[in-house]
Structure formats: structure tokens, C-alpha cells
Write a protein that holds these residues in place. Structure first.
Motif, PDB file in Angstrom:
ATOM      1  N   GLY A 180       0.805  -1.223   0.000  1.00  0.00           N
ATOM      2  CA  GLY A 180       0.000   0.000   0.000  1.00  0.00           C
ATOM      3  C   GLY A 180       0.836   1.271   0.000  1.00  0.00           C
ATOM      4  O   GLY A 180       1.889   1.362  -0.644  1.00  0.00           O
ATOM      5  N   ILE A 181       0.359   2.258   0.749  1.00  0.00           N
ATOM      6  CA  ILE A 181       1.016   3.568   0.799  1.00  0.00           C
ATOM      7  C   ILE A 181       2.441   3.432   1.342  1.00  0.00           C
ATOM      8  O   ILE A 181       3.374   4.053   0.837  1.00  0.00           O
ATOM      9  CB  ILE A 181       0.170   4.540   1.654  1.00  0.00           C
ATOM     10  CG1 ILE A 181      -1.144   4.868   0.929  1.00  0.00           C
ATOM     11  CG2 ILE A 181       0.944   5.816   1.972  1.00  0.00           C
ATOM     12  CD1 ILE A 181      -2.183   5.607   1.784  1.00  0.00           C
ATOM     13  N   TYR A 203       7.069  -4.718   8.850  1.00  0.00           N
ATOM     14  CA  TYR A 203       5.889  -5.429   8.356  1.00  0.00           C
ATOM     15  C   TYR A 203       5.405  -6.310   9.493  1.00  0.00           C
ATOM     16  O   TYR A 203       6.145  -6.629  10.422  1.00  0.00           O
ATOM     17  CB  TYR A 203       6.220  -6.276   7.116  1.00  0.00           C
ATOM     18  CG  TYR A 203       7.196  -7.387   7.403  1.00  0.00           C
ATOM     19  CD1 TYR A 203       8.574  -7.142   7.419  1.00  0.00           C
ATOM     20  CD2 TYR A 203       6.746  -8.672   7.703  1.00  0.00           C
ATOM     21  CE1 TYR A 203       9.476  -8.147   7.707  1.00  0.00           C
ATOM     22  CE2 TYR A 203       7.641  -9.685   7.992  1.00  0.00           C
ATOM     23  CZ  TYR A 203       9.008  -9.418   7.989  1.00  0.00           C
ATOM     24  OH  TYR A 203       9.893 -10.415   8.284  1.00  0.00           O
ATOM     25  N   THR A 246       1.909  -2.232  17.867  1.00  0.00           N
ATOM     26  CA  THR A 246       1.215  -2.208  19.160  1.00  0.00           C
ATOM     27  C   THR A 246       2.097  -2.739  20.299  1.00  0.00           C
ATOM     28  O   THR A 246       1.680  -2.734  21.452  1.00  0.00           O
ATOM     29  CB  THR A 246      -0.104  -3.029  19.115  1.00  0.00           C
ATOM     30  OG1 THR A 246       0.221  -4.398  18.897  1.00  0.00           O
ATOM     31  CG2 THR A 246      -1.036  -2.529  18.036  1.00  0.00           C
ATOM     32  N   ILE A 284      -7.475   6.499  -1.205  1.00  0.00           N
ATOM     33  CA  ILE A 284      -6.322   6.081  -2.013  1.00  0.00           C
ATOM     34  C   ILE A 284      -6.495   4.611  -2.388  1.00  0.00           C
ATOM     35  O   ILE A 284      -6.881   3.785  -1.536  1.00  0.00           O
ATOM     36  CB  ILE A 284      -5.009   6.265  -1.204  1.00  0.00           C
ATOM     37  CG1 ILE A 284      -4.903   7.683  -0.621  1.00  0.00           C
ATOM     38  CG2 ILE A 284      -3.789   5.915  -2.060  1.00  0.00           C
ATOM     39  CD1 ILE A 284      -4.842   8.822  -1.618  1.00  0.00           C
TER      40      ILE A 284
END
Ligand code: NDP
Length: 240
Positions: A19-20, A39, A57, A180
Motif C-alpha cells: 500500500g502507501i 511489516y 502495538t 487512495i
């Protein structure tokens, strides 16, 4: 030839496997930066970048990310807090678990990402932070009270951090994408997509690369040296 001044600068991108985030990793790489990315589920290797498995997290894991990047690539100059999730539902049906998951990832995850690296940047009197917020955090969105709250929170975080960090030569900004074309749009039905498209003056969704260029501008010590505490919108005039 003019350059953005990112050659050999170490840049860390969270959620850079797709993605972005992947578009940011690839643009940074082509601008000559030394890039590391995190990742969570699939590495999806990005050419020329250091991949590190980490969940935003988990504070200890994110501390280890900073240590590993600095050991392998050198002092971190830029951080792009990009990792994010949606768990949409209308408020009466929004479970506490889905509230917590979104706040923990999108807001606390930014804290976990920045906390280990900010003191190092202050010591070195150099650094640029970019958070990926959202149009939803600026104007709200149906079914996204949790997501909008998390993204509005990051804007407050960045604006306050910019005030604190300025005296240490560190800048903090946000990029606020509209809609997007990434996996994040997959759960949206075609009917809803058509409605959203009809609200976008440019008549199309944005591309991940178009967000990446705004990030490059804000990371650049050349192009944005006096820009801090701002939100740059990349939304085709969807929200002005
Ligand atoms: P994608 O769903 O394509 O990618 C999300 C990325 O975040 C993945 O790399 C994912 O890793 C990572 N991620 C999610 N949770 C965690 C976690 N707990 N720890 C580490 N990494 C995690 O989304 P986009 O690329 O579209 O979104 C990127 C950012 O842009 C997000 O912050 C999003 O909120 C924001 N944004 C996106 C918009 C859009 O329309 N697409 C609009 C406005 C803002 P993995 O693959 O391992 O799950």
C-alpha cells in the motif's frame, strides 16, 4: 542538479510492505535514502530496503526496531508512522474490541514508533517525523468513529510534538490522504465507492505514489526545512 537532500539519510517506514507504505519505501529508495521498513504479517520484500518484522502495538518490539535500524543503517533521520487499520461499523454496533484495536494500532502505535527514536533525534539535533493521518480524522466519516478518533489524535500529537521538538531541530508533520487505491478500500462496496467518487472534485481516487511524494517533501531537509506542525492534504479537493 537540485536534490531533496535525502541521499544516504536513514528513513524508517512502518507498514512498508504494501500500500502507501510500500510506495513511500520505494520512492525513498529511488531518492537515495537508506530505507528500513516494518511489516507485520507478510514481508513482501521491497528492493533495496531493510525489512524488519514488528507490530506497532508492541512497545518492546518497536524499541528493538530503532536499535536494529541504527545498528544496520546508522542514525535515523526520518520516521514515517504509516501503519494503520480500519474496523468500521456504525457506533451502536462498534465493539470495544474494534475500538481498542484501531486506537492501539493507529494512535498508540504512533507513540510506540516515535518514543524510542525522538530522544536520539533531540540529542543529534536533527530529524523529520511524518505521520499518515486521514481525511476521516479531519472531517469525520460514516462508520468510522474509531478510525476518525485515532487519526484526529495523530494530528494533535504531531502539532504538539512540533512545538516541543522545534528547539531541538526536529520537525513533525502529517500527511492526510483522501481515498487512495490500496487494500484498505477493498471492504468498501462498489455502490459506496461510486458515491464517494461523486464527492471528489478530481473525479478519481488517489494513488499511493501521490501520497509518497507529499511524504518526501515533508521529510526533505531541503524542500521543507521551515515546515513543521502542518497537515498536508492529498485528496483531490475532497476536503479543502
Ligand atoms: P493497507 O491496508 O494497504 O496497509 C496497511 C499497512 O499497515 C500494512 O503494511 C500493514 O501490515 C500495516 N499494519 C497494520 N497493522 C499493523 C500493526 N499492528 N503493526 C505493524 N504494521 C501494521 O493500508 P494503506 O496503505 O491504504 O494505509 C496506510 C496508512 O494510510 C494507514 O495509516 C491508513 O490509515 C492511511 N490512510 C489510508 C487511506 C486509503 O484510502 N487507503 C486514506 C487515508 C489514510 P501487514 O501487511 O503486515 O498487515
Amino acid at each position: 542538479m537540485t536534490s531533496l537532500g535525502l541521499e544516504d539519510q536513514v528513513v524508517l517506514v512502518t507498514g512498508g510492505n504494501r500500500g502507501i507504505g510500500a510506495a513511500i519505501v520505494n520512492l525513498m529508495n529511488s531518492l537515495g535514502a537508506k530505507v528500513a521498513y516494518t511489516y507485520r504479517s507478510s514481508e513482501n520484500p521491497q528492493v533495496g530496503a531493510l525489512a524488519i518484522s514488528a507490530d506497532v502495538t508492541e512497545p518492546a518490539g518497536m524499541e528493538a526496531v530503532t536499535e536494529k535500524v541504527e545498528e544496520k543503517l546508522g542514525p535515523i533521520y526520518g520516521v514515517v508512522a504509516n501503519a494503520g487499520i480500519t474496523r468500521d461499523n456504525f457506533f451502536p454496533k462498534l465493539t470495544a474490541a474494534n475500538w481498542d484495536a484501531v486506537i492501539d494500532t493507529n494512535l498508540k502505535g504512533v507513540y510506540n514508533t516515535l518514543q524510542p527514536v525522538i530522544p536520539k533525534m533531540y540529542e543529534r539535533r536533527c530529524g523529520s517525523i511524518v505521520c499518515i493521518t486521514s481525511i476521516s480524522g479531519e472531517r469525520g466519516n460514516l462508520g468510522q468513529t474509531n478510525y476518525a478518533a485515532s487519526k484526529a489524535g495523530t494530528i494533535g500529537l504531531i502539532k504538539s510534538l512540533a512545538l516541543e521538538a522545534a528547539r531541538y531541530g526536529v520537525r513533525a508533520n502529517a500527511v492526510s490522504p483522501g481515498f487512495i487505491e490500496t487494500d484498505m478500500l477493498t471492504p468498501i462496496s462498489d455502490k459506496v465507492k461510486q458515491r464517494i467518487l461523486s464527492e471528489i472534485p478530481m473525479g478519481r481516487f488517489g494513488k499511493a505514489s501521490e501520497v509518497a511524494w507529499a511524504v518526501a517533501f515533508l521529510l526533505s531537509p531541503v524542500a521543507s526545512s521551515y515546515v513543521t506542525g502542518t497537515v498536508v492534504r492529498v485528496n483531490g479537493a475532497h476536503h479543502t
